[in-house]
Design a protein around this motif. Sequence first.
Motif, PDB file in Angstrom:
ATOM      1  N   LYS A   1     -76.832  52.071  14.703  1.00 43.46           N
ATOM      2  CA  LYS A   1     -76.912  50.988  15.765  1.00 43.46           C
ATOM      3  C   LYS A   1     -76.333  49.363  15.412  1.00 43.46           C
ATOM      4  O   LYS A   1     -75.934  48.993  16.571  1.00 43.46           O
ATOM      5  CB  LYS A   1     -78.463  50.606  15.941  1.00 43.46           C
ATOM      6  CG  LYS A   1     -79.335  51.888  16.149  1.00 43.46           C
ATOM      7  CD  LYS A   1     -80.838  51.478  16.049  1.00 43.46           C
ATOM      8  CE  LYS A   1     -81.532  52.644  16.584  1.00 43.46           C
ATOM      9  NZ  LYS A   1     -83.158  52.390  16.397  1.00 43.46           N
ATOM     10  N   LEU A   2     -76.220  48.968  14.444  1.00 43.77           N
ATOM     11  CA  LEU A   2     -75.446  47.632  13.920  1.00 43.77           C
ATOM     12  C   LEU A   2     -74.236  47.827  14.445  1.00 43.77           C
ATOM     13  O   LEU A   2     -73.467  46.788  14.983  1.00 43.77           O
ATOM     14  CB  LEU A   2     -75.747  47.393  12.672  1.00 43.77           C
ATOM     15  CG  LEU A   2     -77.157  46.770  12.266  1.00 43.77           C
ATOM     16  CD1 LEU A   2     -77.181  46.919  10.615  1.00 43.77           C
ATOM     17  CD2 LEU A   2     -77.185  45.536  12.592  1.00 43.77           C
ATOM     18  N   ASP A   3     -73.431  48.987  14.402  1.00 39.91           N
ATOM     19  CA  ASP A   3     -72.094  49.203  14.628  1.00 39.91           C
ATOM     20  C   ASP A   3     -71.809  49.296  16.125  1.00 39.91           C
ATOM     21  O   ASP A   3     -70.897  48.711  16.573  1.00 39.91           O
ATOM     22  CB  ASP A   3     -71.758  50.572  14.038  1.00 39.91           C
ATOM     23  CG  ASP A   3     -70.192  50.642  14.135  1.00 39.91           C
ATOM     24  OD1 ASP A   3     -69.295  49.795  13.778  1.00 39.91           O
ATOM     25  OD2 ASP A   3     -69.674  51.915  14.618  1.00 39.91           O
ATOM     26  N   SER A   4     -72.779  49.587  16.747  1.00 39.20           N
ATOM     27  CA  SER A   4     -72.665  49.523  18.368  1.00 39.20           C
ATOM     28  C   SER A   4     -73.041  48.449  18.908  1.00 39.20           C
ATOM     29  O   SER A   4     -72.919  48.156  20.172  1.00 39.20           O
ATOM     30  CB  SER A   4     -73.407  50.774  18.890  1.00 39.20           C
ATOM     31  OG  SER A   4     -74.761  50.566  18.550  1.00 39.20           O
ATOM     32  N   VAL A   5     -73.765  47.531  18.148  1.00 37.03           N
ATOM     33  CA  VAL A   5     -74.516  46.127  19.033  1.00 37.03           C
ATOM     34  C   VAL A   5     -73.161  45.281  19.179  1.00 37.03           C
ATOM     35  O   VAL A   5     -72.248  45.358  18.619  1.00 37.03           O
ATOM     36  CB  VAL A   5     -75.344  45.715  17.817  1.00 37.03           C
ATOM     37  CG1 VAL A   5     -74.857  45.032  16.741  1.00 37.03           C
ATOM     38  CG2 VAL A   5     -76.233  44.734  18.990  1.00 37.03           C
TER      39      VAL A   5
ATOM     40  N   LEU B   1     -72.249  41.369  20.239  1.00 37.40           N
ATOM     41  CA  LEU B   1     -72.612  39.793  19.603  1.00 37.40           C
ATOM     42  C   LEU B   1     -73.736  39.269  20.738  1.00 37.40           C
ATOM     43  O   LEU B   1     -74.612  38.605  20.380  1.00 37.40           O
ATOM     44  CB  LEU B   1     -71.387  38.753  19.832  1.00 37.40           C
ATOM     45  CG  LEU B   1     -71.854  37.251  19.187  1.00 37.40           C
ATOM     46  CD1 LEU B   1     -72.270  37.616  17.732  1.00 37.40           C
ATOM     47  CD2 LEU B   1     -70.503  36.536  19.358  1.00 37.40           C
ATOM     48  N   GLN B   2     -73.486  39.466  22.152  1.00 39.98           N
ATOM     49  CA  GLN B   2     -74.590  39.292  23.069  1.00 39.98           C
ATOM     50  C   GLN B   2     -76.029  39.992  22.829  1.00 39.98           C
ATOM     51  O   GLN B   2     -76.911  39.414  23.345  1.00 39.98           O
ATOM     52  CB  GLN B   2     -73.919  39.379  24.269  1.00 39.98           C
ATOM     53  CG  GLN B   2     -72.927  38.582  24.817  1.00 39.98           C
ATOM     54  CD  GLN B   2     -71.577  38.864  24.202  1.00 39.98           C
ATOM     55  OE1 GLN B   2     -71.417  40.301  23.789  1.00 39.98           O
ATOM     56  NE2 GLN B   2     -70.692  38.041  23.918  1.00 39.98           N
ATOM     57  N   SER B   3     -76.078  41.237  22.406  1.00 39.03           N
ATOM     58  CA  SER B   3     -77.148  41.952  22.355  1.00 39.03           C
ATOM     59  C   SER B   3     -77.703  41.673  20.938  1.00 39.03           C
ATOM     60  O   SER B   3     -78.883  42.513  20.656  1.00 39.03           O
ATOM     61  CB  SER B   3     -76.871  43.470  22.611  1.00 39.03           C
ATOM     62  OG  SER B   3     -75.867  44.019  21.544  1.00 39.03           O
ATOM     63  N   LEU B   4     -77.260  41.184  19.944  1.00 38.90           N
ATOM     64  CA  LEU B   4     -77.777  41.037  18.753  1.00 38.90           C
ATOM     65  C   LEU B   4     -78.620  39.754  18.660  1.00 38.90           C
ATOM     66  O   LEU B   4     -78.244  38.655  18.804  1.00 38.90           O
ATOM     67  CB  LEU B   4     -76.723  40.800  17.643  1.00 38.90           C
ATOM     68  CG  LEU B   4     -76.823  40.475  16.410  1.00 38.90           C
ATOM     69  CD1 LEU B   4     -77.607  41.780  15.756  1.00 38.90           C
ATOM     70  CD2 LEU B   4     -75.882  40.125  15.354  1.00 38.90           C
ATOM     71  N   ASP B   5     -79.945  40.100  18.871  1.00 43.09           N
ATOM     72  CA  ASP B   5     -80.963  39.169  18.575  1.00 43.09           C
ATOM     73  C   ASP B   5     -81.869  39.342  17.951  1.00 43.09           C
ATOM     74  O   ASP B   5     -82.133  40.370  17.223  1.00 43.09           O
ATOM     75  CB  ASP B   5     -81.291  38.803  20.233  1.00 43.09           C
ATOM     76  CG  ASP B   5     -81.781  40.194  20.753  1.00 43.09           C
ATOM     77  OD1 ASP B   5     -82.127  40.889  20.155  1.00 43.09           O
ATOM     78  OD2 ASP B   5     -82.129  39.903  22.149  1.00 43.09           O
TER      79      ASP B   5
END
Length: 102
Positions: A22-26, A28-32
Amino acid sequence: MPFPLPDHLPRQLDVSSNILSKLDSVTLQSLDSSFASSCRAELDESIQLTKTKIHDRICADSSSFQRQLSSAKSLKERLESLDTLSDSKAYICTAMRYKTPH
């Protein structure tokens, strides 16, 4: 993975692999904070599930668990006494080596 699995072995993804994917596919905009919170919740749930499985397995064969626990404690005590004895012998040998004749 630290090493590749042969093709004939089953591939079971663990929780950390799922979260890393999941972290690999996130982006910058969706990382919250809600993403981080969901990852933490998933890890917490997995830890609780693992604890429950361990507890259930211990309860299912309590006599075997108690026997193994007793054996492990006995082994630990014997190893500690050997370690203490080893330290004492090393101290005596060192003292004897540097002893000067009177």
